[in-house]
Design a protein around this motif. Sequence first.
Motif, PDB file in Angstrom:
ATOM      1  N   UNK A 178      11.226  49.365  97.071  1.00 14.76           N
ATOM      2  CA  UNK A 178      10.012  49.164  98.271  1.00 14.76           C
ATOM      3  C   UNK A 178       9.377  49.791  97.914  1.00 14.76           C
ATOM      4  N   UNK A 179       8.679  50.497  96.268  1.00 20.03           N
ATOM      5  CA  UNK A 179       6.792  51.069  96.180  1.00 20.03           C
ATOM      6  C   UNK A 179       7.219  50.548  94.654  1.00 20.03           C
ATOM      7  N   UNK A 180       8.216  50.359  93.634  1.00 27.23           N
ATOM      8  CA  UNK A 180       7.889  50.438  92.367  1.00 27.23           C
ATOM      9  C   UNK A 180       8.660  49.321  91.415  1.00 27.23           C
ATOM     10  N   UNK A 181       8.577  47.842  91.261  1.00 26.90           N
ATOM     11  CA  UNK A 181       9.540  46.974  91.248  1.00 26.90           C
ATOM     12  C   UNK A 181      10.083  47.432  89.610  1.00 26.90           C
ATOM     13  N   UNK A 182       8.762  48.032  88.681  1.00 25.49           N
ATOM     14  CA  UNK A 182       8.799  48.428  87.469  1.00 25.49           C
ATOM     15  C   UNK A 182      10.178  49.755  87.449  1.00 25.49           C
ATOM     16  N   UNK A 183      10.162  50.860  88.927  1.00 30.33           N
ATOM     17  CA  UNK A 183      11.287  51.504  88.716  1.00 30.33           C
ATOM     18  C   UNK A 183      12.263  51.712  89.041  1.00 30.33           C
ATOM     19  N   UNK A 184      11.901  50.681  89.940  1.00 33.66           N
ATOM     20  CA  UNK A 184      13.021  49.980  90.224  1.00 33.66           C
ATOM     21  C   UNK A 184      13.851  48.976  89.234  1.00 33.66           C
ATOM     22  N   UNK A 185      13.659  48.034  88.447  1.00 30.06           N
ATOM     23  CA  UNK A 185      13.954  47.679  87.442  1.00 30.06           C
ATOM     24  C   UNK A 185      14.576  49.003  86.113  1.00 30.06           C
ATOM     25  N   UNK A 186      14.094  50.031  86.287  1.00 29.65           N
ATOM     26  CA  UNK A 186      14.350  50.853  85.413  1.00 29.65           C
ATOM     27  C   UNK A 186      15.712  51.312  85.624  1.00 29.65           C
ATOM     28  N   UNK A 187      15.861  51.601  86.752  1.00 28.03           N
ATOM     29  CA  UNK A 187      17.379  52.454  87.132  1.00 28.03           C
ATOM     30  C   UNK A 187      18.043  50.851  87.309  1.00 28.03           C
ATOM     31  N   UNK A 188      18.062  50.105  87.632  1.00 24.15           N
ATOM     32  CA  UNK A 188      19.113  48.625  87.747  1.00 24.15           C
ATOM     33  C   UNK A 188      19.678  48.265  86.568  1.00 24.15           C
ATOM     34  N   UNK A 189      18.287  48.101  85.790  1.00 22.98           N
ATOM     35  CA  UNK A 189      18.956  48.652  83.989  1.00 22.98           C
ATOM     36  C   UNK A 189      19.750  49.493  82.915  1.00 22.98           C
ATOM     37  N   UNK A 190      19.193  50.719  84.156  1.00 20.48           N
ATOM     38  CA  UNK A 190      19.820  51.942  82.777  1.00 20.48           C
ATOM     39  C   UNK A 190      21.441  51.850  82.503  1.00 20.48           C
ATOM     40  N   UNK A 191      21.324  52.338  81.497  1.00 24.64           N
ATOM     41  CA  UNK A 191      22.965  52.376  80.694  1.00 24.64           C
ATOM     42  C   UNK A 191      23.540  52.833  81.368  1.00 24.64           C
ATOM     43  N   UNK A 192      23.764  54.049  81.948  1.00 29.49           N
ATOM     44  CA  UNK A 192      24.881  54.296  82.487  1.00 29.49           C
ATOM     45  C   UNK A 192      25.235  54.466  84.360  1.00 29.49           C
ATOM     46  N   UNK A 193      23.496  54.453  85.133  1.00 28.78           N
ATOM     47  CA  UNK A 193      24.095  54.054  86.250  1.00 28.78           C
ATOM     48  C   UNK A 193      23.903  53.157  86.793  1.00 28.78           C
ATOM     49  N   UNK A 194      23.030  51.953  85.832  1.00 29.48           N
ATOM     50  CA  UNK A 194      22.754  50.695  85.706  1.00 29.48           C
ATOM     51  C   UNK A 194      23.758  49.697  87.197  1.00 29.48           C
ATOM     52  N   UNK A 195      23.905  49.691  86.365  1.00 23.59           N
ATOM     53  CA  UNK A 195      26.021  48.352  87.159  1.00 23.59           C
ATOM     54  C   UNK A 195      26.108  49.039  88.230  1.00 23.59           C
ATOM     55  N   UNK A 196      26.451  50.149  88.608  1.00 22.71           N
ATOM     56  CA  UNK A 196      26.863  51.270  89.317  1.00 22.71           C
ATOM     57  C   UNK A 196      25.427  50.564  91.306  1.00 22.71           C
ATOM     58  N   UNK A 197      24.488  51.469  90.619  1.00 23.49           N
ATOM     59  CA  UNK A 197      23.599  50.773  91.776  1.00 23.49           C
ATOM     60  C   UNK A 197      23.770  49.128  91.863  1.00 23.49           C
TER      61      UNK A 197
END
Length: 129
Positions: free
Chosen positions: A45-64
């Motif tokens: 809801x605030x930063x698409x760039x940071x959201x994309x970083x989290x959902x593509x993170x190698x460890x946590x991305x798939x879980x999120x």
Amino acid sequence: MKSTVVRILYLLTGYLCVLLGLIGVLLPLVPTTPFLLVAAFCFSRSSEKLHQYLITHRIFGKLILDWETYGVIPFRIKLLSTSMMLLMVSYPLIFKTFHIGLKAAVVVTILCALAYIWTRPSEASLVKN
């Protein structure tokens, strides 16, 4: 003006949750995943760039991403979280120095958390579309 303030609040909350999640990696009593899920929500809801970083993170991305898309908690994560919760709450339950009311509150809280975790689907294929 209002949407800018709300966006900034979401961004700050997202950063705070990432910080708490990082602390959770180091401290056994502080959870990591719930804070990262909240951070992903705030960043969406605030930063698409940071959201994309989290959902593509190698460890946590798939879980999120699985959580955001299907509400899925993988079976191995359910087992790990259950064992960690039971291990962490065993301390106040074993020792007599804790008040019985506190022990009861701990048991009720853990049972509610475990009920929530175990009622979520374990695989995306189990989610009804």
